[in-house]
Design an enzyme around this catalytic site. Structure first.
Site, PDB file in Angstrom:
ATOM      1  N   ARG A 133       0.828  -1.218   0.000  1.00 15.14           N
ATOM      2  CA  ARG A 133       0.000   0.000   0.000  1.00 15.14           C
ATOM      3  C   ARG A 133       0.855   1.258   0.000  1.00 15.14           C
ATOM      4  O   ARG A 133       0.559   2.219   0.702  1.00 15.14           O
ATOM      5  CB  ARG A 133      -0.930   0.041   1.226  1.00 15.14           C
ATOM      6  CG  ARG A 133      -2.103  -0.909   1.179  1.00 15.14           C
ATOM      7  CD  ARG A 133      -3.304  -0.273   0.470  1.00 15.14           C
ATOM      8  NE  ARG A 133      -4.255  -1.297   0.067  1.00 15.14           N
ATOM      9  CZ  ARG A 133      -5.448  -1.478   0.631  1.00 15.14           C
ATOM     10  NH1 ARG A 133      -5.836  -0.713   1.613  1.00 15.14           N
ATOM     11  NH2 ARG A 133      -6.234  -2.428   0.197  1.00 15.14           N
TER      12      ARG A 133
ATOM     13  N   ARG B 224      -3.832   6.305   1.137  1.00 13.69           N
ATOM     14  CA  ARG B 224      -4.404   7.499   1.762  1.00 13.69           C
ATOM     15  C   ARG B 224      -3.479   8.217   2.735  1.00 13.69           C
ATOM     16  O   ARG B 224      -3.756   9.325   3.156  1.00 13.69           O
ATOM     17  CB  ARG B 224      -5.707   7.126   2.482  1.00 13.69           C
ATOM     18  CG  ARG B 224      -6.861   6.941   1.534  1.00 13.69           C
ATOM     19  CD  ARG B 224      -8.042   6.332   2.227  1.00 13.69           C
ATOM     20  NE  ARG B 224      -7.711   4.985   2.692  1.00 13.69           N
ATOM     21  CZ  ARG B 224      -8.561   4.194   3.338  1.00 13.69           C
ATOM     22  NH1 ARG B 224      -9.769   4.618   3.626  1.00 13.69           N
ATOM     23  NH2 ARG B 224      -8.188   2.985   3.700  1.00 13.69           N
TER      24      ARG B 224
ATOM     25  N   ARG C 200      -7.276  11.812  -5.263  1.00 15.64           N
ATOM     26  CA  ARG C 200      -8.496  11.175  -4.766  1.00 15.64           C
ATOM     27  C   ARG C 200      -9.637  12.180  -4.562  1.00 15.64           C
ATOM     28  O   ARG C 200     -10.804  11.806  -4.601  1.00 15.64           O
ATOM     29  CB  ARG C 200      -8.121  10.478  -3.460  1.00 15.64           C
ATOM     30  CG  ARG C 200      -9.095   9.559  -2.858  1.00 15.64           C
ATOM     31  CD  ARG C 200      -9.365   8.321  -3.667  1.00 15.64           C
ATOM     32  NE  ARG C 200     -10.294   7.519  -2.904  1.00 15.64           N
ATOM     33  CZ  ARG C 200     -11.593   7.801  -2.792  1.00 15.64           C
ATOM     34  NH1 ARG C 200     -12.086   8.810  -3.459  1.00 15.64           N
ATOM     35  NH2 ARG C 200     -12.373   7.058  -2.025  1.00 15.64           N
TER      36      ARG C 200
ATOM     37  N   ASP D 175      -7.144  -2.535  -7.625  1.00 16.36           N
ATOM     38  CA  ASP D 175      -7.718  -3.131  -6.424  1.00 16.36           C
ATOM     39  C   ASP D 175      -7.980  -4.608  -6.653  1.00 16.36           C
ATOM     40  O   ASP D 175      -8.281  -5.033  -7.766  1.00 16.36           O
ATOM     41  CB  ASP D 175      -9.000  -2.427  -5.980  1.00 16.36           C
ATOM     42  CG  ASP D 175      -9.364  -2.836  -4.552  1.00 16.36           C
ATOM     43  OD1 ASP D 175      -8.810  -2.253  -3.611  1.00 16.36           O
ATOM     44  OD2 ASP D 175     -10.151  -3.792  -4.392  1.00 16.36           O
TER      45      ASP D 175
ATOM     46  N   TYR E  57     -14.919 -12.317  -0.386  1.00 17.17           N
ATOM     47  CA  TYR E  57     -15.672 -11.075  -0.628  1.00 17.17           C
ATOM     48  C   TYR E  57     -16.963 -11.346  -1.387  1.00 17.17           C
ATOM     49  O   TYR E  57     -18.013 -10.771  -1.095  1.00 17.17           O
ATOM     50  CB  TYR E  57     -14.823 -10.058  -1.391  1.00 17.17           C
ATOM     51  CG  TYR E  57     -13.832  -9.349  -0.499  1.00 17.17           C
ATOM     52  CD1 TYR E  57     -14.254  -8.358   0.376  1.00 17.17           C
ATOM     53  CD2 TYR E  57     -12.485  -9.679  -0.512  1.00 17.17           C
ATOM     54  CE1 TYR E  57     -13.357  -7.710   1.207  1.00 17.17           C
ATOM     55  CE2 TYR E  57     -11.577  -9.040   0.309  1.00 17.17           C
ATOM     56  CZ  TYR E  57     -12.020  -8.056   1.182  1.00 17.17           C
ATOM     57  OH  TYR E  57     -11.137  -7.426   2.000  1.00 17.17           O
TER      58      TYR E  57
HETATM   59  O1  CP3 Z   1       0.108   0.950  -3.425  1.00 23.03           O
HETATM   60  C1  CP3 Z   1      -0.775   0.105  -3.224  1.00 23.03           C
HETATM   61  O2  CP3 Z   1      -0.521  -0.995  -2.719  1.00 23.03           O
HETATM   62  C2  CP3 Z   1      -2.192   0.449  -3.575  1.00 23.03           C
HETATM   63  C3  CP3 Z   1      -2.857  -0.474  -4.530  1.00 23.03           C
HETATM   64  C4  CP3 Z   1      -3.855  -1.392  -3.858  1.00 23.03           C
HETATM   65  C5  CP3 Z   1      -5.189  -1.032  -3.496  1.00 23.03           C
HETATM   66  N1  CP3 Z   1      -5.831  -2.156  -3.066  1.00 23.03           N
HETATM   67  C6  CP3 Z   1      -5.835   0.299  -3.641  1.00 23.03           C
HETATM   68  C7  CP3 Z   1      -6.816   0.664  -2.595  1.00 23.03           C
HETATM   69  C8  CP3 Z   1      -3.690  -2.736  -3.557  1.00 23.03           C
HETATM   70  C9  CP3 Z   1      -2.428  -3.581  -3.689  1.00 23.03           C
HETATM   71  C10 CP3 Z   1      -4.941  -3.207  -3.070  1.00 23.03           C
HETATM   72  C11 CP3 Z   1      -5.183  -4.623  -2.719  1.00 23.03           C
HETATM   73  C12 CP3 Z   1      -6.350  -4.968  -1.906  1.00 23.03           C
HETATM   74  N2  CP3 Z   1      -7.627  -4.487  -2.013  1.00 23.03           N
HETATM   75  C13 CP3 Z   1      -6.368  -5.991  -0.937  1.00 23.03           C
HETATM   76  C14 CP3 Z   1      -5.212  -6.877  -0.602  1.00 23.03           C
HETATM   77  C15 CP3 Z   1      -4.164  -6.136   0.116  1.00 23.03           C
HETATM   78  C16 CP3 Z   1      -4.277  -6.179   1.573  1.00 23.03           C
HETATM   79  O3  CP3 Z   1      -4.353  -5.094   2.181  1.00 23.03           O
HETATM   80  O4  CP3 Z   1      -4.242  -7.279   2.143  1.00 23.03           O
HETATM   81  C17 CP3 Z   1      -7.660  -6.065  -0.404  1.00 23.03           C
HETATM   82  C18 CP3 Z   1      -8.113  -6.989   0.697  1.00 23.03           C
HETATM   83  C19 CP3 Z   1      -8.447  -5.120  -1.097  1.00 23.03           C
HETATM   84  C20 CP3 Z   1      -9.896  -4.851  -0.938  1.00 23.03           C
HETATM   85  C21 CP3 Z   1     -10.091  -3.484  -0.405  1.00 23.03           C
HETATM   86  N3  CP3 Z   1      -9.867  -2.322  -1.130  1.00 23.03           N
HETATM   87  C22 CP3 Z   1     -10.501  -3.118   0.892  1.00 23.03           C
HETATM   88  C23 CP3 Z   1     -10.802  -4.089   2.010  1.00 23.03           C
HETATM   89  C24 CP3 Z   1     -10.546  -1.709   0.911  1.00 23.03           C
HETATM   90  C25 CP3 Z   1     -11.022  -0.816   2.027  1.00 23.03           C
HETATM   91  C26 CP3 Z   1      -9.895  -0.585   2.972  1.00 23.03           C
HETATM   92  C27 CP3 Z   1     -10.107   0.636   3.823  1.00 23.03           C
HETATM   93  O5  CP3 Z   1      -9.228   0.845   4.652  1.00 23.03           O
HETATM   94  O6  CP3 Z   1     -11.091   1.365   3.646  1.00 23.03           O
HETATM   95  C28 CP3 Z   1     -10.103  -1.236  -0.340  1.00 23.03           C
HETATM   96  C29 CP3 Z   1      -9.968   0.186  -0.746  1.00 23.03           C
HETATM   97  C30 CP3 Z   1      -8.645   0.617  -1.299  1.00 23.03           C
HETATM   98  N4  CP3 Z   1      -7.952  -0.027  -2.288  1.00 23.03           N
HETATM   99  C31 CP3 Z   1      -7.913   1.785  -0.937  1.00 23.03           C
HETATM  100  C32 CP3 Z   1      -6.773   1.827  -1.748  1.00 23.03           C
HETATM  101  C33 CP3 Z   1      -5.710   2.889  -1.775  1.00 23.03           C
HETATM  102  C34 CP3 Z   1      -8.311   2.820   0.122  1.00 23.03           C
HETATM  103  C35 CP3 Z   1      -9.578   3.492  -0.183  1.00 23.03           C
HETATM  104  C36 CP3 Z   1      -9.548   4.743  -1.031  1.00 23.03           C
HETATM  105  O7  CP3 Z   1      -8.531   5.259  -1.556  1.00 23.03           O
HETATM  106  O8  CP3 Z   1     -10.665   5.260  -1.160  1.00 23.03           O
END
Ligand code: CP3
Length: 366
Positions: free
Chosen positions: A42, A46, A55, A91, A173
């Site tokens: 990540r 954020r 964003r 994502d 999911y």
């Molecule tokens: O630099 C990076 O790694 C960002 C790229 C990335 C995102 N999602 C963007 C994102 C990656 C590698 C992911 C993978 C991802 N997505 C996983 C596996 C990684 C892990 O953490 O184990 C999972 C389980 C998801 C599903 C997902 N996406 C969830 C559960 C959430 C909500 C998390 C939260 O804290 O709200 C997301 C949203 C998400 N995906 C964000 C980002 C930067 C944050 C929300 C946003 O920017 O609005």
């Protein structure tokens, strides 16, 4: 999904199966490196003001689906942190859409699937013929790959990481309809042993294989498979219901000529079983000391990790000490990629992340 000999040799050249100009790729293959490569789970997210600025004007899914913006976010984070690899901004859940499962990100709640998959009929209706719709991720990778095509000042080629979800974590999911605590519906489907679970696994693997192939053809040097919630499984359930399918996916991606990193959270008890995946790299979460985790997996496999991401909230002295402890546990053995044990969380001071990358570069020089 078989490749022509030319494609195979191109993949070998790219991934550096022979020898790569990327210390990140070399470490994935357990080849000697001048210092430990470092990147962060990540790393574009954020906590970073540059990401929040983008964003403000775009939703998460808009960013993912617009190659110019996804590439920009990916590149900005890698350059700001001065890390050795860039993970494509995307994502895990993107493949749900072409399979016919609609979802949205609800603020403060995470992902929500409005009509969760609970029956065999629903699984039969899932589509596997539209993975091509995900090509926007490959297009973003192409842009990132072009941007980083020249070696950096130190002569190293920045590694480009594509990623996919693992079948279990994606299925969780789809079935639970979002994040879950006890995975009751998901496990209920596994335990039913009525053919529904294996069919779902097979369909996910079909789509994920095509999606990974697009990313590799676009320039991904390595594919990371996120099985983020595998730690919810007992060793027996993992072995009986998850391992065979995950192993098949790992093999299919390896046949594309790139190393595979397999990562999950809370996996200490599963590590001996992970050996059977024969992934190139296993990502360790922060709960297990790196040397113990590596011993469980075996030193013939590379490891990635595993600083507790919340340590990034600590003061400089403690943070530096913890970074050194991770490096000491790896003992300059070939095949260590420095990372966190899970993703950077919102509110993390960017300067601390920049400092950790710098300390790893300084402390690990051979
Ligand atoms: O630099 C990076 O790694 C960002 C790229 C990335 C995102 N999602 C963007 C994102 C990656 C590698 C992911 C993978 C991802 N997505 C996983 C596996 C990684 C892990 O953490 O184990 C999972 C389980 C998801 C599903 C997902 N996406 C969830 C559960 C959430 C909500 C998390 C939260 O804290 O709200 C997301 C949203 C998400 N995906 C964000 C980002 C930067 C944050 C929300 C946003 O920017 O609005």
């Amino acid at each position: 999904m078989s490749m022509t000999p030319i494609e195979v040799s191109r993949a070998e050249q790219k991934s550096g199966t022979a020898s790569s100009g990327s210390r990140f790729v070399r470490a994935c293959l357990r080849q000697p490196v001048d210092r430990t490569p470092v990147w962060f789970l990540r790393q574009a997210g954020r906590y970073m003001p540059e990401y929040m600025a983008v964003r403000k004007h775009h939703s998460l899914l808009d960013i993912c689906r617009t190659p110019e913006i996804a590439a920009e976010v990916t590149i900005t984070a890698a350059e700001r942190l001065d890390v050795d690899a860039a993970i494509i901004f995307a994502d895990l859940l993107l493949p749900l859409t072409p399979m016919g499962v609609n979802f949205e990100f609800v603020n403060g709640e995470g992902p929500v699937v409005h009509a969760p998959i609970r029956t065999r009929e629903q699984i039969e209706a899932l589509r596997t013929d539209r993975a091509g719709d995900l090509i926007y991720v490959a297009q973003a990778i192409e842009k990132v790959s072009r941007h980083f095509s020249a070696p950096r000042a130190d002569g190293d080629q920045l590694g480009i990481i594509g990623f996919i979800g693992a079948p279990f974590t994606l299925a969780s999911y789809m079935i639970e309809g979002g994040s879950s605590r006890n995975y009751i519906e998901c496990k209920r489907m596994m335990y039913a042993q009525d053919g529904a679970w294996p069919l779902l696994m097979e369909k996910l693997i079909a789509v994920l294989t095509q999606y990974a192939q697009q990313q590799v053809e676009a320039g991904a040097d390595v594919i990371q498979i996120f099985d983020s919630w595998a730690g919810a499984l007992s060793v027996s359930d993992y072995r009986d219901f998850v391992l065979p399918h995950t192993k098949e996916l790992v093999q299919r991606v390896q046949q594309m000529g790139v190393p595979v990193i397999y990562f999950g959270v809370d996996t200490a008890s599963l590590l001996p079983t992970f050996r059977q995946l024969e992934a190139d790299v296993i990502g360790l979460d922060w709960r297990v000391p790196l040397d113990e985790g590596w011993k469980c997996i075996g030193h013939h496999t590379a490891v990635q990790g595993n600083l507790d991401p919340i340590t990034l909230f600590a003061g400089e002295d403690l943070l530096r000490k913890r970074v050194k402890e991770v490096l000491d546990a790896a003992d300059n053995r070939n095949g260590h990629i420095f990372n966190l044990g899970h993703g950077i969380v919102p509110g993390t001071p960017v300067e601390n992340v920049v400092n950790v990358a710098r300390w790893v570069r300084e402390m690990s020089a051979r």
